[in-house]
Design an enzyme around this catalytic site. Sequence first.
Site, mmCIF file in Angstrom:
data_model
loop_
_atom_site.group_PDB
_atom_site.id
_atom_site.type_symbol
_atom_site.label_atom_id
_atom_site.label_comp_id
_atom_site.label_asym_id
_atom_site.label_seq_id
_atom_site.Cartn_x
_atom_site.Cartn_y
_atom_site.Cartn_z
ATOM 1 N N LYS A 292 0.824 -1.213 0.000
ATOM 2 C CA LYS A 292 0.000 0.000 0.000
ATOM 3 C C LYS A 292 0.858 1.263 0.000
ATOM 4 C CE LYS A 292 -4.396 -1.565 0.868
ATOM 5 N NZ LYS A 292 -5.543 -1.791 1.686
ATOM 6 N N LYS B 142 -3.813 -9.905 -7.007
ATOM 7 C CA LYS B 142 -5.019 -10.302 -6.266
ATOM 8 C C LYS B 142 -6.236 -9.555 -6.818
ATOM 9 C CE LYS B 142 -6.039 -8.412 -2.211
ATOM 10 N NZ LYS B 142 -6.246 -8.042 -0.808
ATOM 11 N N LYS C 173 -11.029 -5.318 -4.278
ATOM 12 C CA LYS C 173 -12.277 -4.556 -4.371
ATOM 13 C C LYS C 173 -12.037 -3.071 -4.529
ATOM 14 C CE LYS C 173 -13.049 -5.382 0.480
ATOM 15 N NZ LYS C 173 -11.816 -4.845 1.042
HETATM 16 P P1 TYM Z 1 -9.958 -7.060 3.150
HETATM 17 O O1 TYM Z 1 -11.065 -6.099 3.337
HETATM 18 O O2 TYM Z 1 -8.844 -6.671 2.232
HETATM 19 O O3 TYM Z 1 -10.491 -8.439 2.635
HETATM 20 C C1 TYM Z 1 -11.539 -9.085 3.319
HETATM 21 C C2 TYM Z 1 -11.383 -10.586 3.338
HETATM 22 O O4 TYM Z 1 -11.440 -11.117 2.029
HETATM 23 C C3 TYM Z 1 -10.248 -11.845 1.761
HETATM 24 N N1 TYM Z 1 -9.908 -11.553 0.358
HETATM 25 C C4 TYM Z 1 -9.594 -12.470 -0.543
HETATM 26 N N2 TYM Z 1 -9.534 -13.801 -0.449
HETATM 27 C C5 TYM Z 1 -9.187 -14.461 -1.576
HETATM 28 N N3 TYM Z 1 -8.899 -13.835 -2.748
HETATM 29 C C6 TYM Z 1 -8.956 -12.499 -2.878
HETATM 30 N N4 TYM Z 1 -8.697 -11.911 -4.039
HETATM 31 C C7 TYM Z 1 -9.320 -11.757 -1.733
HETATM 32 N N5 TYM Z 1 -9.492 -10.432 -1.494
HETATM 33 C C8 TYM Z 1 -9.850 -10.330 -0.215
HETATM 34 C C9 TYM Z 1 -9.208 -11.287 2.713
HETATM 35 O O5 TYM Z 1 -8.184 -12.198 2.960
HETATM 36 C C10 TYM Z 1 -10.057 -11.020 3.931
HETATM 37 O O6 TYM Z 1 -10.269 -12.208 4.667
HETATM 38 N N6 TYM Z 1 -7.440 -6.327 7.344
HETATM 39 C C11 TYM Z 1 -8.554 -7.033 6.766
HETATM 40 C C12 TYM Z 1 -9.881 -6.702 7.415
HETATM 41 C C13 TYM Z 1 -9.876 -6.909 8.887
HETATM 42 C C14 TYM Z 1 -9.963 -8.146 9.586
HETATM 43 C C15 TYM Z 1 -9.933 -7.797 10.983
HETATM 44 C C16 TYM Z 1 -10.076 -9.473 9.187
HETATM 45 C C17 TYM Z 1 -9.786 -5.913 9.819
HETATM 46 N N7 TYM Z 1 -9.822 -6.461 11.070
HETATM 47 C C18 TYM Z 1 -9.985 -8.796 11.940
HETATM 48 C C19 TYM Z 1 -10.139 -10.460 10.175
HETATM 49 C C20 TYM Z 1 -10.088 -10.123 11.534
HETATM 50 C C21 TYM Z 1 -8.616 -6.655 5.307
HETATM 51 O O7 TYM Z 1 -8.105 -5.658 4.881
HETATM 52 O O8 TYM Z 1 -9.391 -7.480 4.570
#
Ligand code: TYM
Length: 334
Positions: free
Chosen positions: A116, A198, A201
Amino acid sequence: MSEIQKKRMLSGIKPSGCLTLGSYVGAIRNWKDRADEYDCYYFMADLHTITVRQNPADLRRRSLEQLAQYIACGIDPEKNVLFLQSHVHQHAELGWVLNCYAMFGELSRMTQFKDKSAKNADNINGGLFTYPALMAADILLYQADLIPVGEDQRQHVELTRDIARRFNGVYGEVFKIPEPFIPKVGARVMSLANPDAKMSKSEDGDPGRITLMDKPEDIMRIFKRAVTDCETEVRFDWDNKRGISNLMSIYSAATGRTYEQIEAEFAGRGYGDFKKAVGEATVELLRPIREEATRLLADKAYLQKVCAEGAEKASYVAEKTLRKVYKKVGFVAR
Ligand code: TYM
């Protein structure tokens, strides 16, 4: 099973864009149907989104849309606690405390921080750097056992474990040590336009991104253009045939078929046929979600009520942990 004996499951997603097939396959799909076995907490990680500049109106709209999509994916608010992270002030408070137990060196090693910072060179802010301490707070506040996430979040969950162990080492058993739960298939869904990146979103305009709200004709078009390779064989080989392997993992997630079964199904058939089949399977996977989310979005009062009730339940649990932490570190009780 009684509430007391149940283990706790927790996860969150940033409302930084429309949920994608990646977020669904990598994360949400594994949240479903767990409520009988686990005490489940799922949230919209809105505090985390502002490490990157957001348009306020869009963020507000997307947060409620995301809630509608969680419910449409089968996360029943009667059986799971659904809430907005910013509604539960204990996240920010414990986040601060844990900042003081997360080391500069370990935060510097986080892949997400490096990625990032490279993408937002004009806004490498402190929040981006200390993000994992807030994520550790999200998890540890609830004494969660299991954290279902995609592969890209493994490093953050590992760091959470290290921070929890470090804190417990000083103050006794305050935090439960959580385990990541990463699916075998679909833990890394790649962009259909660039299988080396990846599916994300927040990258608006990525031609290789499928969102949960995309219309069937758009989904079919994106799959038709999916980048593959110059061979013709549908075979799983992540290192050398990333595009096809990515499509196979999506097809496997959508249909439940194994890679061997998929290879047999498409033996001797071209990539065109395969891409069409993956597109159709994805359309059918997402159709009920899109329809139900659209229906729910028309009822903002209901969504607000779910958020309010969820925040109340979450705060109750979070407050218990926060009180304990404040006492342990030596703050005077109010
Ligand atoms: P985030 O918002 O980037 O993504 C949310 C969840 O979706 C999964 N994910 C994917 N899995 C497979 N392929 C992909 N292309 C893909 N894109 C996203 C991510 O691995 C995630 O599980 N930091 C975290 C959010 C968060 C969180 C937490 C998660 C904040 N606090 C506490 C678990 C526990 C994040 O940015 O996810």
